[in-house]
Design a protein around this motif. Structure first.
Motif, PDB file in Angstrom:
ATOM      1  N   GLU A   1       0.850  -1.186   0.000  1.00  0.00           N
ATOM      2  CA  GLU A   1       0.000   0.000   0.000  1.00  0.00           C
ATOM      3  C   GLU A   1       0.887   1.237   0.000  1.00  0.00           C
ATOM      4  O   GLU A   1       2.067   1.167   0.333  1.00  0.00           O
ATOM      5  N   VAL A   2       0.301   2.354  -0.374  1.00  0.00           N
ATOM      6  CA  VAL A   2       0.996   3.629  -0.283  1.00  0.00           C
ATOM      7  C   VAL A   2       0.814   4.126   1.148  1.00  0.00           C
ATOM      8  O   VAL A   2      -0.312   4.216   1.635  1.00  0.00           O
ATOM      9  N   VAL A   3       1.916   4.385   1.807  1.00  0.00           N
ATOM     10  CA  VAL A   3       1.861   4.806   3.206  1.00  0.00           C
ATOM     11  C   VAL A   3       1.851   6.330   3.254  1.00  0.00           C
ATOM     12  O   VAL A   3       2.685   6.986   2.633  1.00  0.00           O
ATOM     13  N   ASN A   4       0.904   6.877   4.011  1.00  0.00           N
ATOM     14  CA  ASN A   4       0.816   8.333   4.127  1.00  0.00           C
ATOM     15  C   ASN A   4       1.498   8.805   5.411  1.00  0.00           C
ATOM     16  O   ASN A   4       1.943   7.991   6.235  1.00  0.00           O
ATOM     17  N   ALA A   5       1.589  10.110   5.578  1.00  0.00           N
ATOM     18  CA  ALA A   5       2.293  10.701   6.717  1.00  0.00           C
ATOM     19  C   ALA A   5       1.685  10.273   8.054  1.00  0.00           C
ATOM     20  O   ALA A   5       2.413  10.029   9.020  1.00  0.00           O
ATOM     21  N   ARG A   6       0.357  10.175   8.103  1.00  0.00           N
ATOM     22  CA  ARG A   6      -0.304   9.760   9.353  1.00  0.00           C
ATOM     23  C   ARG A   6       0.121   8.349   9.734  1.00  0.00           C
ATOM     24  O   ARG A   6       0.407   8.063  10.897  1.00  0.00           O
ATOM     25  N   GLN A   7       0.172   7.448   8.748  1.00  0.00           N
ATOM     26  CA  GLN A   7       0.576   6.071   9.021  1.00  0.00           C
ATOM     27  C   GLN A   7       2.041   6.002   9.469  1.00  0.00           C
ATOM     28  O   GLN A   7       2.372   5.214  10.356  1.00  0.00           O
ATOM     29  N   ILE A   8       2.894   6.813   8.879  1.00  0.00           N
ATOM     30  CA  ILE A   8       4.300   6.834   9.291  1.00  0.00           C
ATOM     31  C   ILE A   8       4.408   7.266  10.746  1.00  0.00           C
ATOM     32  O   ILE A   8       5.148   6.669  11.530  1.00  0.00           O
ATOM     33  N   GLU A   9       3.633   8.273  11.126  1.00  0.00           N
ATOM     34  CA  GLU A   9       3.644   8.718  12.527  1.00  0.00           C
ATOM     35  C   GLU A   9       3.112   7.638  13.458  1.00  0.00           C
ATOM     36  O   GLU A   9       3.610   7.454  14.567  1.00  0.00           O
ATOM     37  N   GLU A  10       2.092   6.916  13.019  1.00  0.00           N
ATOM     38  CA  GLU A  10       1.570   5.807  13.831  1.00  0.00           C
ATOM     39  C   GLU A  10       2.621   4.714  14.004  1.00  0.00           C
ATOM     40  O   GLU A  10       2.763   4.151  15.096  1.00  0.00           O
ATOM     41  N   ILE A  11       3.342   4.415  12.939  1.00  0.00           N
ATOM     42  CA  ILE A  11       4.397   3.401  13.023  1.00  0.00           C
ATOM     43  C   ILE A  11       5.505   3.874  13.956  1.00  0.00           C
ATOM     44  O   ILE A  11       6.000   3.098  14.775  1.00  0.00           O
ATOM     45  N   ARG A  12       5.869   5.144  13.864  1.00  0.00           N
ATOM     46  CA  ARG A  12       6.878   5.699  14.795  1.00  0.00           C
ATOM     47  C   ARG A  12       6.409   5.568  16.230  1.00  0.00           C
ATOM     48  O   ARG A  12       7.169   5.192  17.122  1.00  0.00           O
ATOM     49  N   GLY A  13       5.148   5.904  16.465  1.00  0.00           N
ATOM     50  CA  GLY A  13       4.597   5.802  17.812  1.00  0.00           C
ATOM     51  C   GLY A  13       4.594   4.366  18.320  1.00  0.00           C
ATOM     52  O   GLY A  13       4.921   4.110  19.483  1.00  0.00           O
ATOM     53  N   LEU A  14       4.239   3.430  17.445  1.00  0.00           N
ATOM     54  CA  LEU A  14       4.243   2.023  17.836  1.00  0.00           C
ATOM     55  C   LEU A  14       5.660   1.554  18.154  1.00  0.00           C
ATOM     56  O   LEU A  14       5.878   0.866  19.162  1.00  0.00           O
ATOM     57  N   ALA A  15       6.618   1.945  17.332  1.00  0.00           N
ATOM     58  CA  ALA A  15       8.017   1.566  17.584  1.00  0.00           C
ATOM     59  C   ALA A  15       8.487   2.120  18.928  1.00  0.00           C
ATOM     60  O   ALA A  15       9.131   1.415  19.715  1.00  0.00           O
ATOM     61  N   GLN A  16       8.151   3.372  19.206  1.00  0.00           N
ATOM     62  CA  GLN A  16       8.526   3.990  20.479  1.00  0.00           C
ATOM     63  C   GLN A  16       7.850   3.267  21.638  1.00  0.00           C
ATOM     64  O   GLN A  16       8.475   2.995  22.667  1.00  0.00           O
ATOM     65  N   HIS A  17       6.569   2.925  21.469  1.00  0.00           N
ATOM     66  CA  HIS A  17       5.822   2.214  22.517  1.00  0.00           C
ATOM     67  C   HIS A  17       6.447   0.841  22.802  1.00  0.00           C
ATOM     68  O   HIS A  17       6.600   0.461  23.973  1.00  0.00           O
ATOM     69  N   ILE A  18       6.803   0.108  21.762  1.00  0.00           N
ATOM     70  CA  ILE A  18       7.438  -1.204  21.948  1.00  0.00           C
ATOM     71  C   ILE A  18       8.733  -1.041  22.729  1.00  0.00           C
ATOM     72  O   ILE A  18       8.996  -1.785  23.681  1.00  0.00           O
ATOM     73  N   HIS A  19       9.530  -0.058  22.343  1.00  0.00           N
ATOM     74  CA  HIS A  19      10.816   0.144  23.015  1.00  0.00           C
ATOM     75  C   HIS A  19      10.624   0.534  24.484  1.00  0.00           C
ATOM     76  O   HIS A  19      11.287  -0.013  25.374  1.00  0.00           O
ATOM     77  N   GLU A  20       9.720   1.457  24.746  1.00  0.00           N
ATOM     78  CA  GLU A  20       9.482   1.892  26.124  1.00  0.00           C
ATOM     79  C   GLU A  20       8.907   0.761  26.975  1.00  0.00           C
ATOM     80  O   GLU A  20       9.276   0.617  28.143  1.00  0.00           O
TER      81      GLU A  20
END
Length: 126
Positions: A98-117
């Motif tokens: 799929e084409v990933v939009n800016a909102r999805q990129i931010e969600e992925i960043r947030g998920l990555a940060q959440h996993i790490h924390e």
């Protein structure tokens, strides 16, 4: 085949093997040992290993094509690039689907940060 290419291919294989071992031990920690926080940590490490394998492949492609390795890739491969590697592990699953939009990129960043924390909270006592 140059040594760099051979070494990178070995590194990719090692990352994939390590991810497999980490997941196997994580499953055991969760199911047999009742240690979910350790299983979570090992699972997160496995995701990072998968991301490293993908990033190393991108380095190989850049070298093959005579291009410089982008700083975003170099940064994700650094020792302290845990969140960046988690991001790449998640984001690469969407490539070509799929084409990933800016909102999805931010969600992925947030998920990555959440996993790490979450991993850090499970490993360390404040």
């Amino acid at each position: 085949m140059t040594n760099d290419v051979a070494n990178n291919r070995l590194a990719v294989e090692a990352c994939l093997s390590n991810a497999d071992e980490l997941l196997r031990v994580a499953k055991g920690a969760i199911e047999r040992e009742s240690l979910p926080r350790i299983g979570f940590h090992l699972s997160a490490l496995a995701l990072e290993e998968l991301a490293k394998a993908h990033l190393i492949r991108l380095v190989m492609f850049a070298h093959r094509d005579g291009r410089e390795v982008p700083s975003i890739i170099r940064g994700a491969l650094e020792d302290r690039g845990h969140v960046k590697r988690l991001f790449w592990a998640i984001w690469t699953q969407t490539i070509g689907r799929e084409v990933v939009n800016a909102r999805q990129i931010e969600e992925i960043r947030g998920l990555a940060q959440h996993i790490h924390e979450t991993r850090l909270r499970g490993l360390y006592v404040e």
